[in-house]
Design an enzyme around this catalytic site. Structure first.
Site, mmCIF file in Angstrom:
data_model
loop_
_atom_site.group_PDB
_atom_site.id
_atom_site.type_symbol
_atom_site.label_atom_id
_atom_site.label_comp_id
_atom_site.label_asym_id
_atom_site.label_seq_id
_atom_site.Cartn_x
_atom_site.Cartn_y
_atom_site.Cartn_z
ATOM 1 C CE LYS A 198 -3.063 2.254 3.137
ATOM 2 N NZ LYS A 198 -3.418 2.229 4.535
ATOM 3 C CG ASP A 241 -8.059 2.983 1.579
ATOM 4 O OD1 ASP A 241 -8.849 2.439 0.774
ATOM 5 O OD2 ASP A 241 -8.249 4.121 2.035
#
Ligand code: SF4
Length: 217
Positions: A127, A145
């Site tokens: 991420k 996310d």
């Protein structure tokens, strides 16, 4: 129920993107930064913390500490005091300092520009790496996310809670030039309409394209 083909998902997604483009015309990253390294620090701080809170912290932090060397040298207790309100401050301090040291020792204090090398930095997962690649190195990636996990499942684009699996499945059906903005669309939509609890399906502009719309009304 018959499984939707990748081709059908792409068609539906194209319409969703057109609507998001009208709904959220100016979306971009909410974290403030002036260098790839600052974005790394801000992204590490943003775990389990709001972007707003991170920006409050980094406004003061980045005035005093700018480069990897500053973070390698700052005493842990001092950095912990700065970032306390971001939560998990001890782990975040450890990761930021260790990443800064590694950058100094192995990368001439510059951030590497590949997923493979970014993943070797302490505190950096896919991420964070995708945030940095997409916003500093013009290398698109899909940041997965909590909003992206929730909404891409509700939209029936994926059937998984695994961020890496979701990232790769979305890459199959999204045009590459939309990878970065797609995350921002879903973050905005997740904050304003498709909230974790009580999504506002009645006022959702993409409800006619969403297989979950009836589940919440
Ligand atoms: S229709 Fe409901 S579940 Fe689907 S995207 Fe909109 S708010 Fe989310």
């Amino acid at each position: 129920m018959r499984k939707e083909s990748a081709k059908a998902k792409k068609v539906r997604l194209k319409k969703i993107l057109e609507i998001f483009n009208l709904e959220y015309p100016k979306v971009t990253i909410q974290l403030n930064f002036e260098s790839p390294f600052q974005l790394l620090v801000a992204t590490i701080l943003s775990a389990q913390c709001t972007d707003k809170r991170v920006n409050i912290i980094t406004e003061k932090l980045f005035k005093k500490y700018k480069e990897p060397l500053d973070y390698a040298e700052i005493p842990s207790e001092e950095l912990e005091k700065f970032i306390f309100s971001a939560g998990f401050y001890k782990a975040k301090t450890k990761n930021i300092k260790a990443a800064a040291k590694k950058l100094i020792d192995e990368y001439n204090s510059e951030l590497p520009d590949t997923m493979e090398e970014l993943l070797k930095l302490p505190g950096v997962g896919r991420k964070t790496a995708n945030v940095i690649l997409g916003h500093c190195f013009d290398t698109p990636g899909i940041v997965v996310d909590t909003h992206v996990i929730r909404i891409s499942n509700r939209l029936g684009l994926v059937e998984s809670k695994n961020p890496e699996k979701i990232e790769f499945e979305l890459m199959e059906i999204l045009p590459k030039e939309k990878w970065v903005i797609f995350t921002h669309y879903l973050i905005n939509h997740g904050r304003k309409v498709c909230k974790s609890r009580n999504p506002d399906c009645l006022n959702c502009k993409i409800s006619y394209l969403c297989p979950s719309a009836n589940k919440f009304n």
